[in-house]
Design a protein around this motif. Structure first.
Motif, mmCIF file in Angstrom:
data_model
loop_
_atom_site.group_PDB
_atom_site.id
_atom_site.type_symbol
_atom_site.label_atom_id
_atom_site.label_comp_id
_atom_site.label_asym_id
_atom_site.label_seq_id
_atom_site.Cartn_x
_atom_site.Cartn_y
_atom_site.Cartn_z
ATOM 1 N N ALA A 54 -11.813 66.566 108.122
ATOM 2 C CA ALA A 54 -11.696 65.237 107.515
ATOM 3 C C ALA A 54 -10.743 65.270 106.322
ATOM 4 O O ALA A 54 -9.940 64.344 106.139
ATOM 5 N N ARG A 55 -10.821 66.331 105.523
ATOM 6 C CA ARG A 55 -9.936 66.432 104.355
ATOM 7 C C ARG A 55 -8.483 66.579 104.786
ATOM 8 O O ARG A 55 -7.578 66.032 104.134
ATOM 9 N N GLN A 56 -8.235 67.283 105.883
ATOM 10 C CA GLN A 56 -6.875 67.441 106.390
ATOM 11 C C GLN A 56 -6.306 66.095 106.821
ATOM 12 O O GLN A 56 -5.159 65.748 106.502
ATOM 13 N N PHE A 57 -7.102 65.315 107.540
ATOM 14 C CA PHE A 57 -6.649 63.992 107.958
ATOM 15 C C PHE A 57 -6.461 63.067 106.755
ATOM 16 O O PHE A 57 -5.554 62.226 106.748
ATOM 17 N N GLU A 58 -7.318 63.222 105.760
ATOM 18 C CA GLU A 58 -7.179 62.421 104.542
ATOM 19 C C GLU A 58 -5.852 62.711 103.862
ATOM 20 O O GLU A 58 -5.152 61.792 103.398
ATOM 21 N N ALA A 59 -5.480 63.984 103.799
ATOM 22 C CA ALA A 59 -4.205 64.361 103.185
ATOM 23 C C ALA A 59 -3.024 63.795 103.970
ATOM 24 O O ALA A 59 -2.057 63.291 103.384
ATOM 25 N N ASP A 186 -10.559 71.342 95.384
ATOM 26 C CA ASP A 186 -9.858 70.533 96.378
ATOM 27 C C ASP A 186 -9.176 71.428 97.407
ATOM 28 O O ASP A 186 -8.187 72.105 97.119
ATOM 29 N N GLY A 187 -9.730 71.453 98.629
ATOM 30 C CA GLY A 187 -9.164 72.268 99.696
ATOM 31 C C GLY A 187 -9.540 73.732 99.631
ATOM 32 O O GLY A 187 -9.033 74.531 100.421
ATOM 33 N N LEU A 214 -18.956 78.595 89.674
ATOM 34 C CA LEU A 214 -18.678 78.026 90.997
ATOM 35 C C LEU A 214 -19.809 77.083 91.419
ATOM 36 O O LEU A 214 -19.553 75.982 91.927
ATOM 37 N N ALA A 215 -21.033 77.515 91.210
ATOM 38 C CA ALA A 215 -22.171 76.656 91.561
ATOM 39 C C ALA A 215 -22.224 75.416 90.684
ATOM 40 O O ALA A 215 -22.681 74.354 91.120
ATOM 41 N N ALA A 216 -21.742 75.528 89.455
ATOM 42 C CA ALA A 216 -21.846 74.428 88.499
ATOM 43 C C ALA A 216 -20.958 73.245 88.857
ATOM 44 O O ALA A 216 -21.235 72.116 88.443
ATOM 45 N N VAL A 217 -19.871 73.475 89.602
ATOM 46 C CA VAL A 217 -18.964 72.361 89.922
ATOM 47 C C VAL A 217 -19.509 71.505 91.065
ATOM 48 O O VAL A 217 -18.974 70.423 91.334
ATOM 49 N N LEU A 218 -20.538 71.978 91.734
ATOM 50 C CA LEU A 218 -21.118 71.204 92.833
ATOM 51 C C LEU A 218 -22.045 70.140 92.258
ATOM 52 O O LEU A 218 -22.741 70.397 91.270
ATOM 53 N N PRO A 221 -16.669 69.075 93.273
ATOM 54 C CA PRO A 221 -15.676 70.136 93.069
ATOM 55 C C PRO A 221 -14.258 69.633 92.839
ATOM 56 O O PRO A 221 -13.406 70.401 92.384
ATOM 57 N N ARG A 222 -13.986 68.380 93.167
ATOM 58 C CA ARG A 222 -12.639 67.851 92.900
ATOM 59 C C ARG A 222 -12.543 67.246 91.506
ATOM 60 O O ARG A 222 -11.460 66.929 91.029
ATOM 61 N N ARG A 223 -13.679 67.097 90.874
ATOM 62 C CA ARG A 223 -13.713 66.552 89.517
ATOM 63 C C ARG A 223 -13.749 67.658 88.474
ATOM 64 O O ARG A 223 -13.136 67.542 87.406
ATOM 65 N N TYR A 224 -14.473 68.744 88.766
ATOM 66 C CA TYR A 224 -14.635 69.832 87.815
ATOM 67 C C TYR A 224 -13.873 71.069 88.293
ATOM 68 O O TYR A 224 -13.615 71.232 89.485
ATOM 69 N N ASP A 225 -13.550 71.943 87.364
ATOM 70 C CA ASP A 225 -12.729 73.124 87.632
ATOM 71 C C ASP A 225 -13.482 74.378 87.203
ATOM 72 O O ASP A 225 -13.742 74.573 86.008
#
Length: 257
Positions: A54-59, A186-187, A214-218, A221-225
């Motif tokens: 879905a993310r590939q098609f979105e891109a 993202d990706g 890594l767990a904290a961005v869930l 994940p596209r908002r936090y780094d």
């Protein structure tokens, strides 16, 4: 006239039979196909997930034809124990004991969200940070098989796939698949791609702080780094590390054996 009525009734019978076959056959085919799908993936590592597609098609829809997902499978014993433990500590501390749905967490989330809505209405401000109660099993089902969005159809399919996963997969397999397909940026999907992207190391060498970040961005994940955490991710990372120690740390994984 009587002959005409008789002919119409005769012609109607095959149509009713075909309709009945469809009504019975389609649900049966769905049950068989989805069950086989889950059984196969109990033993075969998925080469991609529905969310990746879905993310590939979105891109592509956005004109980003150079977009590529980063994904590399690693078995659970090739991932530092700190990461799966951090995922459980952050998202589903009852993972080892429930059967796909944590009804206590659902009720607590409902009560919490109701309070947040009432407070927002009094202040006249938007509602912020509603609490979810999806288990890791549910999130695995959603990420692996389904599409993003909110609808009763998708929630129903998520529940069905969750039941199948809990029926045919051991807990270690559920956690292994989740750690490999969840989006950490993202990706960037899964432990190995995330470890390489954010920390320049193999997933087997992740430390407790890196795993917690890594767990904290869930689940955003596209908002936090995870590589350059802000105050929220730092605070959440510290809380996840405390929770990971409380549930037993790396030794907790042995409870899944």
């Amino acid at each position: 006239m009587a002959d005409g009525d008789k002919n119409r009734r005769t012609q109607a019978r095959p149509r009713r039979k075909r309709l009945l076959r469809w009504l019975v056959g389609l649900p049966l085919a769905f049950l068989v196909v989805t069950t086989l799908q889950v059984i196969v993936l109990r033993f075969v590592d998925p080469p991609f997930s529905a969310f990746m597609v879905a993310r590939q098609f979105e891109a592509i829809g956005d004109g980003d034809f150079g977009y590529r997902s980063a994904y590399a499978w690693r078995d659970l014993d090739q991932i530092a124990p700190a990461l799966p433990v951090s995922l459980v500590a952050a998202e589903d501390q009852n993972f080892a004991g429930h059967h796909g749905f944590d009804f206590d967490a659902i009720e607590k989330a409902r009560e919490h969200n109701q309070r947040m809505v009432e407070r927002a209405e009094k202040r006249g401000t938007p509602v912020k940070r509603l609490r979810g109660a999806s288990t890791i099993s549910q999130q695995t089902a959603k990420n692996l098989f389904l599409w993003q969005g909110r609808s009763w159809v998708r929630k129903g399919l998520e529940a069905w796939y969750t039941v199948l996963i809990e029926t045919f997969w051991p807990k270690r397999r559920i956690l292994e698949v989740y750690a490999n397909i969840v989006e950490f940026g993202d990706g960037t999907y899964g432990a190995q791609a995330a470890a390489r992207h954010f920390f320049g190391k193999d997933a087997s060498r992740l430390g407790p702080e890196e795993a917690a970040r890594l767990a904290a961005v869930l689940p955003a994940p596209r908002r936090y780094d995870a590589g350059h955490p802000g105050p929220y991710v730092q605070r959440r990372s510290n809380a996840i590390q405390r929770q990971a120690r409380q549930i037993g740390g790396a030794a907790w994984l042995h409870s899944l054996d």
